[in-house]
Design an enzyme around this catalytic site. Structure first.
Site, PDB file in Angstrom:
ATOM      1  N   HIS A 124       0.862  -1.205  -0.088  1.00  0.00           N
ATOM      2  CA  HIS A 124      -0.108  -0.160   0.200  1.00  0.00           C
ATOM      3  C   HIS A 124       0.729   1.023   0.034  1.00  0.00           C
ATOM      4  O   HIS A 124       2.029   1.249   0.337  1.00  0.00           O
ATOM      5  CB  HIS A 124      -0.862   0.205   1.018  1.00  0.00           C
ATOM      6  CG  HIS A 124      -1.883   1.076   1.495  1.00  0.00           C
ATOM      7  ND1 HIS A 124      -1.726   2.440   1.818  1.00  0.00           N
ATOM      8  CD2 HIS A 124      -3.199   0.791   1.014  1.00  0.00           C
ATOM      9  CE1 HIS A 124      -2.979   2.903   1.729  1.00  0.00           C
ATOM     10  NE2 HIS A 124      -3.876   2.027   1.391  1.00  0.00           N
ATOM     11  N   GLN A 204      -4.713  -5.496   6.639  1.00  0.00           N
ATOM     12  CA  GLN A 204      -5.648  -6.224   5.928  1.00  0.00           C
ATOM     13  C   GLN A 204      -5.860  -7.607   6.665  1.00  0.00           C
ATOM     14  O   GLN A 204      -6.155  -8.682   6.062  1.00  0.00           O
ATOM     15  CB  GLN A 204      -5.317  -6.236   4.637  1.00  0.00           C
ATOM     16  CG  GLN A 204      -5.727  -5.093   3.655  1.00  0.00           C
ATOM     17  CD  GLN A 204      -6.912  -4.552   3.562  1.00  0.00           C
ATOM     18  OE1 GLN A 204      -7.896  -5.391   4.070  1.00  0.00           O
ATOM     19  NE2 GLN A 204      -7.179  -3.374   3.457  1.00  0.00           N
TER      20      GLN A 204
HETATM   21  N1  PMP Z   1      -1.896  -0.693   4.729  1.00  0.00           N
HETATM   22  C1  PMP Z   1      -3.019  -1.456   3.842  1.00  0.00           C
HETATM   23  C2  PMP Z   1      -2.689  -2.877   3.265  1.00  0.00           C
HETATM   24  C3  PMP Z   1      -4.161  -0.959   3.612  1.00  0.00           C
HETATM   25  O1  PMP Z   1      -5.104  -1.745   3.179  1.00  0.00           O
HETATM   26  C4  PMP Z   1      -4.470   0.229   4.276  1.00  0.00           C
HETATM   27  C5  PMP Z   1      -5.830   0.827   4.199  1.00  0.00           C
HETATM   28  N2  PMP Z   1      -6.348   0.772   2.815  1.00  0.00           N
HETATM   29  C6  PMP Z   1      -3.435   1.029   4.963  1.00  0.00           C
HETATM   30  C7  PMP Z   1      -2.230   0.483   4.935  1.00  0.00           C
HETATM   31  C8  PMP Z   1      -3.737   2.449   5.514  1.00  0.00           C
HETATM   32  O2  PMP Z   1      -4.666   2.425   6.519  1.00  0.00           O
HETATM   33  P1  PMP Z   1      -5.229   3.720   7.091  1.00  0.00           P
HETATM   34  O3  PMP Z   1      -5.710   4.236   5.937  1.00  0.00           O
HETATM   35  O4  PMP Z   1      -6.194   3.144   7.979  1.00  0.00           O
HETATM   36  O5  PMP Z   1      -3.928   4.374   7.902  1.00  0.00           O
END
Ligand code: PMP
Length: 409
Positions: A124, A204
């Site tokens: 991500h 996740q």
């Molecule tokens: N890492 C992964 C694998 C995610 O799926 C997400 C959210 N889509 C995030 C990090 C970021 O999470 P947040 O927006 O809650 O900080």
């Protein structure tokens, strides 16, 4: 482990009983955020209507109660992650803030010119960009670890890229776009042979796989409360206390100090030295309720149910002409990102929305992962414990309707 049936969970989650565009809602956007059980909603209401107070400072009953509630949430997070003690748990806004905390606080002390941070291509953006920022500052390098065609991490390439220059490996426990489950324990053991630290992005994973940071031997583990049935704006970073002991605070302010003089400030011990200012106390209370609710179903049983549901969904989606699900076939979580030739992801999502089915279209904050498949956008249906085979059937019949109505060009 006992068996799990989704109806008990569904009954607790009010929003699942609404309609959208005249149809009963099918919520398949769980990888973006999960829906909240009334236990969480009520915990927030009770906290704000009868127990709201700042913590750690006031010498009155409600301040003491709020402090106890906040620390009980910290202890629950530690227990939930299999961590030996709550002292390694730092409350943050979510996974993104956790990674930034490590990049800034750990990275400033431990990264220097010529050092490597290894980051798999499926990460991500929140597990890429903070490393790029600190690498630029410290003149270190962010090195992508390639993927195999099936969307798993190329373990031979990983072994080759590791070296004594590697200071950190940052890996998702489960991918938010490919569904890949990373072999975290093996990757961590290998990294440790080179003296590198390992950060695991559990965003996740926590709501779908049993997690035990002690067994994984990870140095850092991060997750967001809102992806595990809790409120937005609260999450946790767990770190090994001996690693935290080598880190300077990243933000200064109240609540994180032992004493302040203009000549010299002494910081509080971990975890408080990493929590400047008033935290999201209500959020922590809500997170505690969410973890209790979720754990109550039995995490092994939930994971087994979701594995079966994912297998069902993969097979059912296979019946849609031309549709291709990205990522591994087996050994995956229920994140089902797909392409459908002749139909843009935006069109697919809008068609589904018209029938009350919520999925996400776009790059899913993982552009390098999509580029691995030659795509810049895709549609993603993502499952959680309250989804049913009927939800999957509604998705598939709607997609079949779309492909029959306008044959792919
Ligand atoms: N890492 C992964 C694998 C995610 O799926 C997400 C959210 N889509 C995030 C990090 C970021 O999470 P947040 O927006 O809650 O900080």
């Amino acid at each position: 482990a006992g068996t799990f049936t989704p109806n008990a969970a569904r009954e607790d989650v009010p929003v699942l009983h609404r309609t959208v565009n005249g149809h009963p809602l099918v919520w398949l956007d769980n990888a973006a955020t999960t829906q909240k059980p009334r236990q969480v909603i009520e915990a927030l209401g009770t906290y704000y209507s009868s127990a709201n107070s700042n913590i750690h400072r006031g010498a009155h009953t409600m301040a003491r109660e709020a402090t106890e509630a906040y620390e009980a949430a910290r202890a629950k997070v530690a227990e939930f992650l299999g961590a030996p003690s709550p002292d390694g748990v730092i409350f943050v806004r979510g996974t993104t803030e956790a990674v930034n905390l490590v990049a800034q606080s750990w990275g400033r002390t431990h990264l220097g010119p010529g050092d490597d941070i290894l980051v798999p291509v499926l990460e991500h953006h929140s597990d890429i960009v903070p490393w790029q920022q600190i690498a630029a500052e410290r003149r270190a390098r962010v090195v992508p670890v390639p993927l195999l065609p099936d969307g798993t991490i190329d373990q031979n390439a990983y072994a080759d890229l590791l070296s004594h220059r590697t200071q950190l490996v940052a890996i998702s426990h489960a991918s938010n776009v490919l569904g890949t489950i990373s072999p975290v324990r093996e990757m961590t053991a290998l990294a440790h042979r080179y003296g590198a630290r390992v950060l695991v992005d559990g965003a996740q994973a926590v709501a779908h796989l049993p997690v035990d940071v002690t067994a994984l031997d990870a140095d850092f583990y991060a997750f967001s409360g809102h992806k595990i049935f809790g409120p937005t704006g609260i999450g946790a970073l767990w770190a090994k206390p001996e690693v935290l002991a080598t880190m300077q605070p990243w933000q200064g302010g109240g609540n994180m100090i032992e004493s302040v003089e203009f000549g010299r400030t002494v910081f509080a011990p971990a975890p408080h030295r990493f929590e400047a200012g008033t935290g999201h106390i209500g959020g922590a209370v809500g997170l505690l309720a969410a973890l209790e609710w979720f754990s109550g179903f039995g995490r092994e049983a939930v994971a087994a149910y979701e594995t079966a549901l994912t297998r069902y969904a993969m097979a059912a989606l296979g019946a849609v002409p031309g549709l291709e699900v990205l990522g591994p076939v087996a050994e995956r979580v229920g994140v089902l990102t797909f392409s459908l030739p002749g139909h843009t992801p935006a069109d697919v999502a809008s068609r589904l929305d018209g029938e009350g089915i919520a999925v996400r279209a776009g790059h899913h904050c993982a552009q390098p992962a999509l580029r691995h498949y030659g795509l810049d956008s895709a549609t993603r249906a993502s499952l959680a414990l309250y989804n049913t085979p009927e939800d999957v059937d509604r998705l598939v019949s709607s997609l079949l309707g779309l492909t029959q109505q306008e044959p792919a060009a």
